[in-house]
Enzyme design. Sequence first.
Site, PDB file in Angstrom:
ATOM      1  N   ARG A 254       0.873  -1.170   0.000  1.00 50.83           N
ATOM      2  CA  ARG A 254       0.000   0.000   0.000  1.00 50.83           C
ATOM      3  C   ARG A 254       0.909   1.218   0.000  1.00 50.83           C
ATOM      4  O   ARG A 254       1.679   1.397   0.941  1.00 50.83           O
ATOM      5  CB  ARG A 254      -0.858  -0.059   1.268  1.00 50.83           C
ATOM      6  N   HIS A 258      -4.062   4.665   4.593  1.00 55.86           N
ATOM      7  CA  HIS A 258      -5.234   3.832   4.305  1.00 55.86           C
ATOM      8  C   HIS A 258      -6.254   4.581   3.449  1.00 55.86           C
ATOM      9  O   HIS A 258      -6.794   4.037   2.486  1.00 55.86           O
ATOM     10  CB  HIS A 258      -5.877   3.395   5.618  1.00 55.86           C
ATOM     11  N   TYR A 267       2.015   5.243  12.363  1.00 56.98           N
ATOM     12  CA  TYR A 267       2.223   3.830  12.675  1.00 56.98           C
ATOM     13  C   TYR A 267       3.143   3.083  11.719  1.00 56.98           C
ATOM     14  O   TYR A 267       3.418   1.907  11.934  1.00 56.98           O
ATOM     15  CB  TYR A 267       0.876   3.098  12.735  1.00 56.98           C
TER      16      TYR A 267
HETATM   17  C1  TPP Z   1     -16.453  -5.027   9.494  1.00 55.01           C
HETATM   18  C2  TPP Z   1     -15.596  -3.824   9.410  1.00 55.01           C
HETATM   19  N1  TPP Z   1     -14.810  -3.516  10.450  1.00 55.01           N
HETATM   20  C3  TPP Z   1     -14.012  -2.437  10.407  1.00 55.01           C
HETATM   21  C4  TPP Z   1     -14.006  -1.623   9.316  1.00 55.01           C
HETATM   22  C5  TPP Z   1     -13.091  -0.395   9.274  1.00 55.01           C
HETATM   23  N2  TPP Z   1     -12.039  -0.631   8.288  1.00 55.01           N
HETATM   24  C6  TPP Z   1     -12.168  -0.208   7.029  1.00 55.01           C
HETATM   25  S1  TPP Z   1     -10.934  -0.758   6.063  1.00 55.01           S
HETATM   26  C7  TPP Z   1     -10.183  -1.554   7.333  1.00 55.01           C
HETATM   27  C8  TPP Z   1      -8.916  -2.306   7.118  1.00 55.01           C
HETATM   28  C9  TPP Z   1      -9.021  -3.294   6.019  1.00 55.01           C
HETATM   29  O1  TPP Z   1      -7.775  -3.868   5.789  1.00 55.01           O
HETATM   30  P1  TPP Z   1      -7.587  -4.888   4.595  1.00 55.01           P
HETATM   31  O2  TPP Z   1      -8.713  -5.843   4.557  1.00 55.01           O
HETATM   32  O3  TPP Z   1      -6.225  -5.452   4.723  1.00 55.01           O
HETATM   33  O4  TPP Z   1      -7.679  -4.004   3.287  1.00 55.01           O
HETATM   34  P2  TPP Z   1      -6.736  -2.831   2.795  1.00 55.01           P
HETATM   35  O5  TPP Z   1      -7.414  -1.559   3.189  1.00 55.01           O
HETATM   36  O6  TPP Z   1      -5.411  -3.009   3.449  1.00 55.01           O
HETATM   37  O7  TPP Z   1      -6.651  -2.996   1.319  1.00 55.01           O
HETATM   38  C10 TPP Z   1     -10.917  -1.383   8.503  1.00 55.01           C
HETATM   39  C11 TPP Z   1     -10.541  -1.920   9.814  1.00 55.01           C
HETATM   40  C12 TPP Z   1     -14.863  -1.958   8.268  1.00 55.01           C
HETATM   41  N3  TPP Z   1     -14.951  -1.214   7.170  1.00 55.01           N
HETATM   42  N4  TPP Z   1     -15.638  -3.066   8.335  1.00 55.01           N
END
Ligand code: TPP
Lengths: 341, 341, 327, 327
Positions: A254, A258, A267
Amino acid sequence: MVSTRQSSDALLDRIGLHPNTLVELYRYMLLSRALDVRAWALSRQGRARFVITSRGHEAAQIGLAFALDRGRDWICPYYRDMALVLGIGMTAREIMLTIFAKATDLCSGGRQLPMHFSHPRWRIISGSSVVSTQILHAVGLALSAKLSGEDVVAVTCFGDGGSSKGDFHEGLNFAAVHRLPVIFFCENNGYAISVPQHKQMAIRDVASRAAGYGMPGVVVDGGDPIAVYQAVREARNRALAGDGPTLIEAKVARFTAHSSDDDDRLYRPREEVEAALANDPIPAFARRLKDLGFLDETTDRDLQASVVAEVDEAVAFAEAAPEPEVSDLLTHVFAEEGESP
Amino acid sequence: MVSTRQSSDALLDRIGLHPNTLVELYRYMLLSRALDVRAWALSRQGRARFVITSRGHEAAQIGLAFALDRGRDWICPYYRDMALVLGIGMTAREIMLTIFAKATDLCSGGRQLPMHFSHPRWRIISGSSVVSTQILHAVGLALSAKLSGEDVVAVTCFGDGGSSKGDFHEGLNFAAVHRLPVIFFCENNGYAISVPQHKQMAIRDVASRAAGYGMPGVVVDGGDPIAVYQAVREARNRALAGDGPTLIEAKVARFTAHSSDDDDRLYRPREEVEAALANDPIPAFARRLKDLGFLDETTDRDLQASVVAEVDEAVAFAEAAPEPEVSDLLTHVFAEEGESP
Amino acid sequence: MSMKNVLQAVHDALDEEMARDERVILLGQDVGVRGGVFRASDGLLARYGERRVIDTPLSESAIIGVAIGASIGGYRPVAEIQFADFIWPAMDQIVSEAARMRYRSHGTWGCPLVIRTPYGAGIHGGLYHSQSIEATFAHVPGIKVVAPATPRDAKGLLKSAIRDPDPVLFLEHKRTYRLIREEVPDEDYTIPLGKAIVRRPGRDLTILTYGMMVHESLKAAEAVAADGIEVEVVDLRTLSPLDKPAILESVERTHKVVIVHEDSLTGGFGGEIAAIIASEAFDTLDGPIMRVAAPDAPAAPFNDRLEEAYLPSAPKIEQAIRQLAAY
Amino acid sequence: MSMKNVLQAVHDALDEEMARDERVILLGQDVGVRGGVFRASDGLLARYGERRVIDTPLSESAIIGVAIGASIGGYRPVAEIQFADFIWPAMDQIVSEAARMRYRSHGTWGCPLVIRTPYGAGIHGGLYHSQSIEATFAHVPGIKVVAPATPRDAKGLLKSAIRDPDPVLFLEHKRTYRLIREEVPDEDYTIPLGKAIVRRPGRDLTILTYGMMVHESLKAAEAVAADGIEVEVVDLRTLSPLDKPAILESVERTHKVVIVHEDSLTGGFGGEIAAIIASEAFDTLDGPIMRVAAPDAPAAPFNDRLEEAYLPSAPKIEQAIRQLAAY
Ligand SMILES: Cc1ncc(C[n+]2csc(CCOP(=O)(O)OP(=O)(O)O)c2C)c(N)n1
Ligand SMILES: Cc1ncc(C[n+]2csc(CCOP(=O)(O)OP(=O)(O)O)c2C)c(N)n1
Ligand SMILES: [Mg+2]
Ligand SMILES: [Mg+2]
């Protein structure tokens, strides 16, 4: 688990992609990057409220897109899949319309956050923000394909974080039991927002979970669009042959925080980000194409200019597009009288 | 994955169980069976409203119970664990009180269906009927043990069916990430009510899922209490040494219908049931004890008589116990004033 | 006293309770190094260490289920659900497990845990970063539901929630986080769960509300005061257990009621409040019970214009007040 | 016409809809070989094959999530949740996904699916085979909630639900399954969603209810009729969308209302009904709006005596009627 970390150049012939197609792949990566950079800038300028980037994931997503039967295979993406949906068929204008939440935004008519893709023509199914829920929809779409006999697959994407959810487990298990034509595509960038992989799971490869469902798990270098293309083709062929689902894990990085609301300096070590940027798959792919003699400097410059022009035009178009009417607030809660499902 | 399907007789010495303890194991199996048979009869007579049996699972559950530090290790059982909770310390009377839903039922004061075990003295944590929710409670208890430094483990049991739930996945993953002292004990009897294993999962062993979480997975013959005992001891030692969780899968057979409300003739071949009954672990264990010279016919007969007497007494005791008062309906929704959590 | 916003108040309550009681632990996504996506736990990892501030995998059901186990094991977990919209995967653990542990074990086991979660719209969060979830949980016996409107209340109520022997759902309206500021006592204090407060006295009409809508209601009350309509604004603060005496007392004084909530109308918690009044204070009513709430759309849309159209606000409340006052 | 109970009516509706429309498929635990734990799908596997009658793993979220996907893919899934108490693990897929697919895609995608589930107490099912779940889902825009009381309605409403373009939660009160019998037309018929029915006309007082409580209410109405109190019993049949005109019409005739539901009182759907009346029919009311419901315990206990004490019943309803009639 099969590792596909190998020089894919040697495979170029075997997989049979025309050089023009490879340049096309490259152009989609460039377009996605240009859109991304612009979207981020718009958010910093306060013109866009919220943005999530695909930056660093483009090679994986475009490799995936090109391996599919676009417009026929079902796509259940997640918010980081802008490059994928571009590769499938969405346009820069459509992306900008959803970023600006305009009335003509095809994804949601301005209702959802940007990057919550949906498209009637391209069989891209609207997802929520709730991580991993879309996995089950892809399984259901694969079930419908199996029942109807249509020779298509369903594909769903999610992150490393998404693999911790119950829906991941229930979805993979259901698909394996029924040998459904579905591809589970994990874009592992090592972070769920700020939570690094080792705090999310005690394993190195998400793909190693596949064995526990009775399906193949494949790790692929997500910086190499050809390797991804090939892994997906294989999975797709298996699926169409009735041999069931595959879990593919693309290792990616990434490049940004985020989202535009996040600040990853809180972090994430800067050296890690810099190392990732130094390994940017897009210039790497350009170099490869040039080495292979498929791309020259002039064409490259033209392509870079053309995607920027395309983005410029899309921004202007979308900013000028009409806002939703307040009267639209309560439409489509249920089907209107006579509307077919 | 480690297979422990091996002659456990050879291990007798090594694991260091006293012959008297082995006879005790046997007695608990007999007691559980006798209670089970009586409970079923009571339900057929209309004296008990609802019953779920442990029949066929006793050897696994008693092997498990004896491998634990009873009264200190946390237990999150499921409804099929009557033999387990007896082995841990619950009495025939306590079982009958919960079957008759009496006021003095320690499990729930008559609120829950029978076989929803809970006991303050034995650290048996009340579970719901909702499959697999208890898995996460065990993980949380293991977290509390890790934080406090108490040298105990948490154990949770569930069926093959329960392994399809999201909570299974989220629980095992969480425990592995934090290397928590917890043992996941799957009692695989090949059915979730009427749904046979091959319609639940596309794998042979639930234990093969362990690798995908980064923990050991062990398959053990659930008809052999010694093998189970040993597998659990090993897992417990690992847990206490800070090496994290283990997934143990005990292969067992369900001798009866799912519950007193079920009729398994609708879906289960009679030959399969008969084959299972012919392999009943309890007489098999008796034969083994006899071969080893730890048990003679007279003692065996006495034990059999004594458990029946114990059950008789428990039924009489529990049937005579008082019903809950209607005024009890609304107690314990929240803590009463001054009650500590 | 120090000037604080709601976010700081929440942060301080967590900090002080962790300092006061070693059994208090935090768990949730991004609560550690990042200090929470809203930074409610900023600095707590550094102060209390990785054992007590736990970044979890992306597993809401596990967050709550593990908190349940840890609470039985003697700890006082404060679980964070990153956005209230993401609480539904944990619905089963909350409803079937946490809220029933004490009842079903006839008092043997209990779950002293807190679920904190930011909720509510008005920050352009789109359909999935905007929901109100209180009605669903206020219908669940065995769990308490708290929804503060101000920094002082947020801190005092969160402390009470952490010290409570039963599960508490603690709803932090994310629009109030930085918007609402006031002087907050520096010394340790608590505000009891289950007690409403009159934010503004008035004799003509009672508004019953909570969360962000307290502030919109106060604005509306101010606006109509110019025309001599004296509105009493009651901030319920806790929805379960509900402060029925405070509700009935106010209604008996003013004889007219407007209930305001941001959640969508049908099946919202306003229905319960209206039903209580229509049953227990029927004789004192001088007009219909009115509700101001969001319309029955799934949640607040992202687009500014649509979000504004969706949300209840001071002007909409004012309109209801005027209509009822004229009745 | 044939005499059928509710279970047979549900079975027949499934059977006939599967025969009529190839896109209708069933999925759930034990729905295949076993024909469902209540045998609602008895024989359908044999008749329609394994492709259309699918025994699923023990995964509620998958059952609903897969149904969502299949519905978008052109099928008409009827998903069974074995007991309503086990619907919470699928809460997220229902609320965040099925109910919002159409709204969030601005009409591009929709989910024509039905979730059938047996609910309610009175069969000694204990805390987890007894719950009422309607209030939670009637608060969710985008999903319809149907709760029939009789065989004729069960069949006609289930057919409408299956033919509906949007998700429908179809609640079958398990106590009615074998208890309630009536003549059901043999020919194809449907009963429209969203329409209440007057089960018993009366001029003195209106009971608004649904499901099993329709029958208890009718008994109570019968009992007080002896004393000249004429009670109108309105069976709401569908809770979402709610038949407001039918409610208001009856109340305007009788001026007194008792709302009856088996679900626990606080936050139950009765609150919404009361709120509507207190707002839109205030002037016609001649007495407080009363509610008869279960107390605020987590669910019906297993023990017979406790279960009886918990459940609303004809005598409890009768008491409320007499009290209000005398007002
Ligand atoms: C069920 C749920 N819990 C928490 C969130 C908040 N949230 C949004 S994206 C994310 C991290 C997702 O990480 P990953 O699946 O690795 O995808 P990336 O963003 O790294 O591509 C979180 C915790 C959410 N959208 N849905
Ligand atoms: C979440 C949930 N779904 C469905 C049920 C209904 N149900 C009760 S037991 C059971 C089968 C469980 O099978 P398994 O886990 O293998 O345990 P076994 O009974 O075979 O020991 C089902 C489907 C339930 N209790 N909880
Ligand atoms: Mg990630
Ligand atoms: Mg089983």
